[in-house]
Design an enzyme around this catalytic site. Sequence first.
Site, PDB file in Angstrom:
ATOM      1  N   ASP A  77     -10.013   4.510  -4.007  1.00 32.23           N
ATOM      2  CA  ASP A  77      -8.999   5.145  -4.846  1.00 32.23           C
ATOM      3  C   ASP A  77      -9.639   5.589  -6.156  1.00 32.23           C
ATOM      4  O   ASP A  77     -10.862   5.508  -6.331  1.00 32.23           O
ATOM      5  CB  ASP A  77      -7.822   4.193  -5.084  1.00 32.23           C
ATOM      6  CG  ASP A  77      -8.209   2.957  -5.894  1.00 32.23           C
ATOM      7  OD1 ASP A  77      -9.414   2.784  -6.203  1.00 32.23           O
ATOM      8  OD2 ASP A  77      -7.306   2.161  -6.232  1.00 32.23           O
TER       9      ASP A  77
ATOM     10  N   TYR B  47      -7.310   6.856   3.003  1.00 30.98           N
ATOM     11  CA  TYR B  47      -7.371   5.770   2.018  1.00 30.98           C
ATOM     12  C   TYR B  47      -6.501   4.589   2.427  1.00 30.98           C
ATOM     13  O   TYR B  47      -6.952   3.442   2.440  1.00 30.98           O
ATOM     14  CB  TYR B  47      -6.957   6.244   0.620  1.00 30.98           C
ATOM     15  CG  TYR B  47      -6.722   5.077  -0.294  1.00 30.98           C
ATOM     16  CD1 TYR B  47      -7.792   4.378  -0.817  1.00 30.98           C
ATOM     17  CD2 TYR B  47      -5.426   4.611  -0.556  1.00 30.98           C
ATOM     18  CE1 TYR B  47      -7.597   3.256  -1.611  1.00 30.98           C
ATOM     19  CE2 TYR B  47      -5.219   3.492  -1.346  1.00 30.98           C
ATOM     20  CZ  TYR B  47      -6.306   2.820  -1.872  1.00 30.98           C
ATOM     21  OH  TYR B  47      -6.113   1.702  -2.635  1.00 30.98           O
TER      22      TYR B  47
ATOM     23  N   GLU C 235       0.821  -1.210   0.000  1.00 36.86           N
ATOM     24  CA  GLU C 235       0.000   0.000   0.000  1.00 36.86           C
ATOM     25  C   GLU C 235       0.856   1.262   0.000  1.00 36.86           C
ATOM     26  O   GLU C 235       0.507   2.263  -0.634  1.00 36.86           O
ATOM     27  CB  GLU C 235      -0.964   0.000   1.188  1.00 36.86           C
ATOM     28  CG  GLU C 235      -2.111  -0.972   1.052  1.00 36.86           C
ATOM     29  CD  GLU C 235      -2.966  -0.716  -0.186  1.00 36.86           C
ATOM     30  OE1 GLU C 235      -3.147   0.459  -0.560  1.00 36.86           O
ATOM     31  OE2 GLU C 235      -3.443  -1.689  -0.787  1.00 36.86           O
TER      32      GLU C 235
END
Length: 349
Positions: A140, A122, A39
């Site tokens: 996203d 996020y 990530e």
Amino acid sequence: MENLLSNKILAWYDNHQRDLPWRRYRGFKDRIYKVIVSEFMLQQTQVKTVIPFFNRFIKTFPNLDKLSKSKLPKVYKMWQGLGYYSRARNLLITAKIIRSKHKGIVPNNFETLKSFPGIGDYTASAIMAIAFDKDFIGIDGNVERFIARLFGYKNNKKNFKENIYLKLQQIKPKKNFSNFAQALMEIGALICTPQNPKCDVCPLRSNCIALKKNNFNYKIIKKNKINIKKYYLLFSLNNNKILFFKDKNKLLKDFVNLPLIEYKKKIFDKSFQEKNFSFSGQVRILNKSYIHNISNIKMLIKIAIFRKINKINNNKFYWISSNKIDNSLLSSFSKKFIFLIKNKRISYV
């Protein structure tokens, strides 16, 4: 209707998910670690670009404990070429915090994750969903585009993002949040692409309002303001050694750089002076300007070649043998111009 949509999405993912290295893990702890690393790497970077860097990084730092005990230069070295180096620094700091304050165990708490450097809404949501299978969805650009087209939303209203979020809350399943979050990203990345979406293979083609209206434009294009900066790049090669510069207070800190001086400051025919350092010698300034992009900065670079340097009175300048520079943590722009000069694409005479 909502359960039908989520079932279609999950069924498609079961049969079409990509074999990505961060989806291969040896246990729960390994899974969490690989999700976190991926990530961080996937922030502002495409999957196909990240894969080789991820594999190399995991080989060097196979777990969070080993990463947390590493030093920044080594982490940068493994990150080299991926760009946005603040991600690497933040990942290392996060790993150290987890080791020192959480006994090496990644907390499965959204607010705690958000408190770590480099983790915003996020990324925290993605980690909670993908790593811990919690009721979160990381929204996203791929997910936003897919849901906007599916329900015919346009982003010409202030509540556009809120509508996307609310609709996702309505269609999400009651379990299997990890696969659902990844499936949304996967469909957006592989099928509901920005241009020429592959509607014929989309699992929700019969439900898609954008397809029914044949109107896939959901986004108002805003021109990003380009941040243009002008620099002189100072290049000198003496006795097979190249001049470098390191300043932790300037652009590309923590890296070994060819000296960069802002364009607005003057270089004279015989000497150069800048605040607390100066050197002089024979200099030739090339007419051509080169472009190099770093993050949101467009760098316009002119090269000042010094054939001879008589004086340097600042210890931030130093020499590295040209046959040893590969062992140094070079910035991408430095590697680029050294390559050009070595291959005689820039004349050094």
